[in-house]
Design a protein around this motif. Structure first.
Motif, PDB file in Angstrom:
ATOM      1  N   LEU A  37     -10.265  25.167  67.399  1.00  0.00           N
ATOM      2  CA  LEU A  37      -9.099  26.051  67.335  1.00  0.00           C
ATOM      3  C   LEU A  37      -9.298  27.259  68.247  1.00  0.00           C
ATOM      4  CD1 LEU A  37      -8.304  25.911  63.513  1.00  0.00           C
ATOM      5  CD2 LEU A  37      -7.198  24.648  65.384  1.00  0.00           C
ATOM      6  N   GLY A  38     -10.540  27.680  68.437  1.00  0.00           N
ATOM      7  CA  GLY A  38     -10.823  28.771  69.377  1.00  0.00           C
ATOM      8  C   GLY A  38     -10.478  28.374  70.802  1.00  0.00           C
ATOM      9  N   HIS A  39     -10.866  27.163  71.206  1.00  0.00           N
ATOM     10  CA  HIS A  39     -10.495  26.669  72.543  1.00  0.00           C
ATOM     11  C   HIS A  39      -8.981  26.629  72.687  1.00  0.00           C
ATOM     12  CE1 HIS A  39     -14.506  24.300  72.413  1.00  0.00           C
ATOM     13  NE2 HIS A  39     -14.667  25.286  73.276  1.00  0.00           N
ATOM     14  N   MET A  40      -8.305  26.122  71.661  1.00  0.00           N
ATOM     15  CA  MET A  40      -6.851  25.999  71.721  1.00  0.00           C
ATOM     16  C   MET A  40      -6.188  27.367  71.875  1.00  0.00           C
ATOM     17  SD  MET A  40      -6.089  22.866  71.891  1.00  0.00           S
ATOM     18  CE  MET A  40      -4.317  23.107  71.735  1.00  0.00           C
ATOM     19  N   ASP A  41      -6.730  28.378  71.216  1.00  0.00           N
ATOM     20  CA  ASP A  41      -6.217  29.744  71.346  1.00  0.00           C
ATOM     21  C   ASP A  41      -6.337  30.222  72.793  1.00  0.00           C
ATOM     22  OD1 ASP A  41      -5.395  32.436  70.408  1.00  0.00           O
ATOM     23  OD2 ASP A  41      -7.502  32.957  70.770  1.00  0.00           O
ATOM     24  N   ILE A  42      -7.477  29.998  73.406  1.00  0.00           N
ATOM     25  CA  ILE A  42      -7.689  30.415  74.799  1.00  0.00           C
ATOM     26  C   ILE A  42      -6.772  29.614  75.733  1.00  0.00           C
ATOM     27  CG2 ILE A  42      -9.363  30.556  76.697  1.00  0.00           C
ATOM     28  CD1 ILE A  42      -9.801  32.655  74.432  1.00  0.00           C
ATOM     29  N   ILE A  43      -6.597  28.338  75.472  1.00  0.00           N
ATOM     30  CA  ILE A  43      -5.708  27.513  76.307  1.00  0.00           C
ATOM     31  C   ILE A  43      -4.275  28.021  76.215  1.00  0.00           C
ATOM     32  CG2 ILE A  43      -4.666  25.214  76.541  1.00  0.00           C
ATOM     33  CD1 ILE A  43      -7.503  24.094  75.740  1.00  0.00           C
ATOM     34  N   ARG A  44      -3.787  28.271  75.010  1.00  0.00           N
ATOM     35  CA  ARG A  44      -2.409  28.777  74.845  1.00  0.00           C
ATOM     36  C   ARG A  44      -2.205  30.097  75.576  1.00  0.00           C
ATOM     37  NH1 ARG A  44      -2.492  26.087  70.060  1.00  0.00           N
ATOM     38  NH2 ARG A  44      -3.650  27.626  68.889  1.00  0.00           N
ATOM     39  N   ARG A  45      -3.153  30.995  75.427  1.00  0.00           N
ATOM     40  CA  ARG A  45      -3.024  32.323  76.039  1.00  0.00           C
ATOM     41  C   ARG A  45      -3.279  32.277  77.540  1.00  0.00           C
ATOM     42  NH1 ARG A  45      -7.091  34.997  72.660  1.00  0.00           N
ATOM     43  NH2 ARG A  45      -6.756  36.811  73.937  1.00  0.00           N
ATOM     44  N   GLY A  46      -4.268  31.481  77.957  1.00  0.00           N
ATOM     45  CA  GLY A  46      -4.585  31.379  79.383  1.00  0.00           C
ATOM     46  C   GLY A  46      -3.460  30.747  80.178  1.00  0.00           C
ATOM     47  N   ALA A  47      -2.793  29.759  79.593  1.00  0.00           N
ATOM     48  CA  ALA A  47      -1.699  29.068  80.279  1.00  0.00           C
ATOM     49  C   ALA A  47      -0.546  30.016  80.598  1.00  0.00           C
ATOM     50  CB  ALA A  47      -1.218  27.884  79.446  1.00  0.00           C
ATOM     51  N   LYS A  48      -0.410  31.078  79.829  1.00  0.00           N
ATOM     52  CA  LYS A  48       0.659  32.059  80.070  1.00  0.00           C
ATOM     53  C   LYS A  48       0.373  32.950  81.289  1.00  0.00           C
ATOM     54  CE  LYS A  48       1.758  32.568  75.166  1.00  0.00           C
ATOM     55  NZ  LYS A  48       1.713  33.533  74.054  1.00  0.00           N
ATOM     56  N   LEU A  49      -0.884  32.998  81.709  1.00  0.00           N
ATOM     57  CA  LEU A  49      -1.283  33.908  82.786  1.00  0.00           C
ATOM     58  C   LEU A  49      -1.096  33.340  84.186  1.00  0.00           C
ATOM     59  CD1 LEU A  49      -4.639  35.220  81.252  1.00  0.00           C
ATOM     60  CD2 LEU A  49      -2.372  36.294  81.157  1.00  0.00           C
ATOM     61  N   VAL A  50      -0.928  32.017  84.267  1.00  0.00           N
ATOM     62  CA  VAL A  50      -0.864  31.350  85.568  1.00  0.00           C
ATOM     63  C   VAL A  50       0.303  30.357  85.581  1.00  0.00           C
ATOM     64  CG1 VAL A  50      -3.335  31.616  86.089  1.00  0.00           C
ATOM     65  CG2 VAL A  50      -2.547  29.614  84.803  1.00  0.00           C
ATOM     66  N   ASP A  51       0.629  29.871  86.766  1.00  0.00           N
ATOM     67  CA  ASP A  51       1.680  28.870  86.899  1.00  0.00           C
ATOM     68  C   ASP A  51       1.184  27.482  86.503  1.00  0.00           C
ATOM     69  OD1 ASP A  51       3.541  30.764  88.059  1.00  0.00           O
ATOM     70  OD2 ASP A  51       2.283  30.680  89.851  1.00  0.00           O
ATOM     71  N   ARG A  52      -0.067  27.195  86.834  1.00  0.00           N
ATOM     72  CA  ARG A  52      -0.679  25.899  86.523  1.00  0.00           C
ATOM     73  C   ARG A  52      -2.051  26.167  85.929  1.00  0.00           C
ATOM     74  NH1 ARG A  52      -3.360  22.776  90.630  1.00  0.00           N
ATOM     75  NH2 ARG A  52      -4.185  20.915  89.655  1.00  0.00           N
ATOM     76  N   PHE A  53      -2.338  25.509  84.806  1.00  0.00           N
ATOM     77  CA  PHE A  53      -3.583  25.740  84.083  1.00  0.00           C
ATOM     78  C   PHE A  53      -4.348  24.425  84.009  1.00  0.00           C
ATOM     79  CE2 PHE A  53      -5.962  26.978  80.120  1.00  0.00           C
ATOM     80  CZ  PHE A  53      -6.528  28.131  80.620  1.00  0.00           C
ATOM     81  N   VAL A  54      -5.568  24.425  84.517  1.00  0.00           N
ATOM     82  CA  VAL A  54      -6.398  23.222  84.534  1.00  0.00           C
ATOM     83  C   VAL A  54      -7.529  23.403  83.524  1.00  0.00           C
ATOM     84  CG1 VAL A  54      -7.874  21.724  85.921  1.00  0.00           C
ATOM     85  CG2 VAL A  54      -5.870  22.829  86.976  1.00  0.00           C
ATOM     86  N   VAL A  55      -7.572  22.507  82.554  1.00  0.00           N
ATOM     87  CA  VAL A  55      -8.678  22.490  81.599  1.00  0.00           C
ATOM     88  C   VAL A  55      -9.703  21.522  82.174  1.00  0.00           C
ATOM     89  CG1 VAL A  55      -9.390  22.021  79.235  1.00  0.00           C
ATOM     90  CG2 VAL A  55      -7.104  22.959  79.683  1.00  0.00           C
ATOM     91  N   GLY A  56     -10.837  22.055  82.587  1.00  0.00           N
ATOM     92  CA  GLY A  56     -11.892  21.248  83.200  1.00  0.00           C
ATOM     93  C   GLY A  56     -12.916  20.826  82.162  1.00  0.00           C
ATOM     94  N   VAL A  57     -13.013  19.544  81.918  1.00  0.00           N
ATOM     95  CA  VAL A  57     -13.945  19.011  80.914  1.00  0.00           C
ATOM     96  C   VAL A  57     -15.194  18.514  81.644  1.00  0.00           C
ATOM     97  CG1 VAL A  57     -14.269  17.322  79.072  1.00  0.00           C
ATOM     98  CG2 VAL A  57     -12.003  18.350  79.440  1.00  0.00           C
ATOM     99  N   THR A  58     -16.326  19.059  81.252  1.00  0.00           N
ATOM    100  CA  THR A  58     -17.570  18.723  81.935  1.00  0.00           C
ATOM    101  C   THR A  58     -18.659  18.377  80.924  1.00  0.00           C
ATOM    102  OG1 THR A  58     -19.097  19.454  83.676  1.00  0.00           O
ATOM    103  CG2 THR A  58     -18.447  21.108  82.047  1.00  0.00           C
ATOM    104  N   THR A  59     -19.796  17.983  81.407  1.00  0.00           N
ATOM    105  CA  THR A  59     -20.952  17.706  80.571  1.00  0.00           C
ATOM    106  C   THR A  59     -22.042  18.694  80.933  1.00  0.00           C
ATOM    107  OG1 THR A  59     -20.374  15.377  80.430  1.00  0.00           O
ATOM    108  CG2 THR A  59     -22.645  15.947  79.926  1.00  0.00           C
ATOM    109  N   ASN A  60     -22.585  19.330  79.920  1.00  0.00           N
ATOM    110  CA  ASN A  60     -23.678  20.270  80.122  1.00  0.00           C
ATOM    111  C   ASN A  60     -24.981  19.513  79.889  1.00  0.00           C
ATOM    112  OD1 ASN A  60     -25.695  22.220  79.827  1.00  0.00           O
ATOM    113  ND2 ASN A  60     -24.292  23.711  78.942  1.00  0.00           N
TER     114      ASN A  60
END
Length: 167
Positions: free
Chosen positions: A16-39
């Motif tokens: 839910l923390g990630h989802m909060d950042i995604i919702r808010r971050g998407a408002k700051l830009v025209d296109r929002f890319v969620v990059g899924v990686t492996t650490n």
């Protein structure tokens, strides 16, 4: 000019923390890319394909032009490839800030055309960390208040498949 932001993470699992950042971050830009990686320093509970599917399902209800993409490269190379001018990072606590501040400085040295923006997690969501969610679940604890409902079911299924610790 289209403003593109990248939000990188392992999202293992998405919280839910990630989802909060995604919702808010998407408002700051025209296109929002969620990059899924492996650490390489983390042991994932879910494969990259499973995490991509989970993140795509969860962001489908979020307003904005959001794309979910896997990457396995330096973050700044990925940001450049996506045409990003901004990296979005969520902060929960002082310990996060110290690490993220260092990473932002290194990334700035690698590519000074991309800025890092920090978003503070919602106060109610600040304690949530994927690592802790996995640990709680593996010891039989309930994690439904930390993750979306479908993700909770995925975690339960995975824990049932691999077995609980301490049993």
């Amino acid at each position: 000019m289209t403003r593109v932001g990248v939000y990188p993470g392992t999202f293992d699992p998405i919280t839910l923390g990630h989802m909060d950042i995604i919702r808010r971050g998407a408002k700051l830009v025209d296109r929002f890319v969620v990059g899924v990686t492996t650490n390489p320093s983390k042991s994932p509970m879910f494969t990259i394909e499973e995490r991509l599917a989970s993140v795509r399902r969860e962001v489908a209800t979020v307003r904005g032009d959001i794309e979910v993409v896997a990457f396995d490269s330096l973050l700044m190379d990925f940001a450049e490839k996506m045409g990003a001018s901004v990296i979005v990072r969520g902060l929960r606590a002082v310990a996060d800030f110290e690490y993220e501040y260092q990473m932002a400085g290194m990334n700035q040295q690698i590519n000074n055309r991309v800025e890092t923006v920090f978003l503070m997690a919602d106060v109610a969501l600040q304690p949530i960390a994927s690592r802790l969610v996995k640990e709680i679940a593996l010891y039989g604890g309930e994690v439904g208040k930390f993750v979306p409902p479908a993700v909770n079911l995925e975690i339960r299924g995975r824990v049932d498949a691999i077995g609980r610790k301490g049993s």
